[in-house]
Scaffold this active site. Structure first.
Site, mmCIF file in Angstrom:
data_model
loop_
_atom_site.group_PDB
_atom_site.id
_atom_site.type_symbol
_atom_site.label_atom_id
_atom_site.label_comp_id
_atom_site.label_asym_id
_atom_site.label_seq_id
_atom_site.Cartn_x
_atom_site.Cartn_y
_atom_site.Cartn_z
ATOM 1 N N LYS A 127 0.871 -1.184 0.000
ATOM 2 C CA LYS A 127 0.000 0.000 0.000
ATOM 3 C C LYS A 127 0.900 1.224 0.000
ATOM 4 O O LYS A 127 2.033 1.160 0.478
ATOM 5 C CB LYS A 127 -0.885 0.007 1.259
ATOM 6 C CG LYS A 127 -2.104 0.888 1.143
ATOM 7 C CD LYS A 127 -3.264 0.202 0.480
ATOM 8 C CE LYS A 127 -4.401 1.173 0.197
ATOM 9 N NZ LYS A 127 -5.598 0.487 -0.320
ATOM 10 N N ASP A 167 -6.932 4.363 -4.734
ATOM 11 C CA ASP A 167 -7.581 4.255 -3.419
ATOM 12 C C ASP A 167 -8.195 5.632 -3.167
ATOM 13 O O ASP A 167 -8.346 6.415 -4.120
ATOM 14 C CB ASP A 167 -6.560 3.862 -2.330
ATOM 15 C CG ASP A 167 -7.230 3.519 -1.000
ATOM 16 O OD1 ASP A 167 -7.919 2.492 -0.936
ATOM 17 O OD2 ASP A 167 -7.104 4.290 -0.021
#
Ligand code: NDP
Length: 446
Positions: A127, A167
């Site tokens: 991430k 995201d």
């Protein structure tokens, strides 16, 4: 070897990762499900697999300088957490939001490892992101930031190494700017990001995938208790990518969505958010980058400033905004109002106290790492298409997504069944863990 308790395990995690509260929360949830299983399986205990999974393989943190439209120098901080590559290249989104810091991204990367394992596709977990806030910035400023961000990130990623995606705050526009900069630096047209534009390597159904997948998973949970989404009133939080396509799919399956929100507040539209109203939201949010309050003004419905949607009566709730958006009181309110299922589009949107309320009430509770895995699964499908240099049809991708969500549901049921009730938290955590842990055992102490 003596059993390891959650308390002992967490003491070490907290001491090693001070101040990273979301990371502690995510690790604790997994430890609670997985440690009893590990204690019964010495091969995992003796090789300290969970301790290794909780330590990122690599953390990259860097300066992102750029110049705004006034000519002023701005400095943001960029991150990429390469958490685990036992199952494949690191894979996970880039979050652009002012609240981004190391601990938040470590929580998301940790969750991603289990989620990607559940998809059945060969993807490790990662991430990244930055504390940059794309809101109220011009397109030019967003491009300057994205180019600077990629000017450092490019050396750490690659189609067989690490493949980031979108995201919160990173949509089609940002992915385009980042991809352009990567291509310019490397002189290489290759699949280093997913969520790309359709005409330059993107996959059909990738924009829809997280929302659609979450609805497919929720439909599977309801089916397991002999019910369906047909005729159900649903509340949805957020109004971004995940929320929009959740509404689209719920409506297609005969349900009715009655709320939407953003960080300003919640709109309640008891008539339901029709296809036409959804088109208005997509224009408002994705093009004009406006506020959800404008929906209430246009369609003459109620707007609750500063409030989330959980006080609105519903059968099914789809939290699709951000972490910890449902607390214990919200969860109690939902259960009291007759909510029978919760499908988490967002990552970790329910606090541990809230999760306990749902589990004690024995409603169908689908945690994000299972319910929202359709996004990354379809990113995996985008990677496959890029490698094959071909594009699958919309029907093909949607069918694969649907099958993957059903396979995830099955894995959760396998490890989470307790009599008639399925504990999806336990099921998702153990199923995700076993695959990663076994691959790590095979690959030695690395
Ligand atoms: P978007 O940026 O498209 O939308 C996010 C939405 O949530 C916006 O409406 C935003 O409102 C709201 N929001 C964000 N932060 C807050 C906050 N602190 N308080 C209240 N509202 C907030 O993001 P996505 O739809 O892509 O992501 C939503 C969630 O889904 C995240 O948890 C993400 O990690 C998760 N997810 C996304 C995937 C994807 O494929 N996109 C895949 C898997 C999970 P505002 O505009 O006012 O900030």
């Amino acid at each position: 070897m003596a059993d390891l308790t959650v308390k002992e395990f967490m003491q070490e995690i907290i001491a090693k990762n001070p101040g990273e509260t979301e990371f502690h929360q995510a690790v604790q949830e997994v430890a609670e499900s997985v440690l009893p299983f590990i204690n019964k399986n010495p091969k995992y205990r003796e090789t300290k697999i969970l301790e290794r999974i909780a330590e990122p393989e690599r953390v990259i943190m860097f300066r992102v300088p750029w110049i705004d439209d006034k000519g002023e120098v701005q400095i943001n901080r960029g991150f990429r957490i390469e958490m685990n590559s036992a199952l494949g290249p690191y894979k996970g989104g880039l979050r652009l939001h002012p609240t981004v810091y190391l601990g938040l991204l470590k929580f998301l990367a940790f969750e991603q490892v289990f989620k990607n394992s559940l998809t059945t596709l060969p993807m490790g977990g990662g991430k990244g992101g930055s504390d940059f806030n794309p809101k109220s910035k011009t397109d030019n400023e967003v491009m300057k930031f994205c180019q600077s961000f990629m000017t450092e990130l490019f050396r750490h990623i690659g189609p067989n190494t690490d493949v980031p995606a979108g995201d919160i705050g990173t949509g089609a526009r940002e992915i385009g700017f980042m991809f352009g900069q990567y291509k310019r630096i490397r002189n290489e047209f290759t699949g280093i990001l997913t969520g790309k534009g359709l005409n330059w390597g993107g996959s059909l159904v990738r924009p829809e995938a997280t929302g659609y997948g979450c609805v497919y998973f929720t439909q599977a949970m309801l089916k397991a208790v002999g019910d369906s989404l047909k005729g159900k009133t649903c509340t949805v939080s957020g109004s971004g990518n995940v929320a929009q396509y959740t509404i689209e799919k719920v409506t297609q399956l005969g349900g009715k969505c009655v709320t939407l929100s953003d960080s300003g507040g919640t709109v309640h539209d008891p008539d339901g958010i029709s296809e036409e109203k959804l088109a208005y939201i997509m224009e408002l949010k994705n093009v004009k980058r406006g506020r959800i309050k404008e929906y209430a003004e246009k369609y003459n419905c109620k707007y609750f400033e500063g409030k989330n949607p959980w006080g609105v009566k519903c059968d099914v709730a789809f939290p699709s905004a951000t972490q910890n958006e449902i607390n214990e009181a919200d969860a109690k309110e939902l259960v009291k109002n007759g909510c029978i299922a919760v499908g988490e589009g967002a990552n970790m949107p329910t606090t541990p106290e809230g999760v306990k309320v749902f589990q004690d009430a024995k409603i169908c509770y689908g945690p994000g790492k299972a319910a929202n895995a359709g996004g990354v699964a379809t990113s995996g499908l985008e990677m496959s298409q890029n490698s094959l240099r071909l594009s699958w049809s919309r029907e093909e991708v949607d069918k694969k997504l649907h099958d993957i969500m059903l396979a995830i549901h099955e894995q959760c049921a396998k490890y989470g069944k307790e009599g008639k009730y399925i504990d999806y938290v336990k099921g998702a955590n153990i199923a995700g863990f076993v695959k990663v842990a076994d691959a790590m055992l095979d690959q030695g102490v690395v």
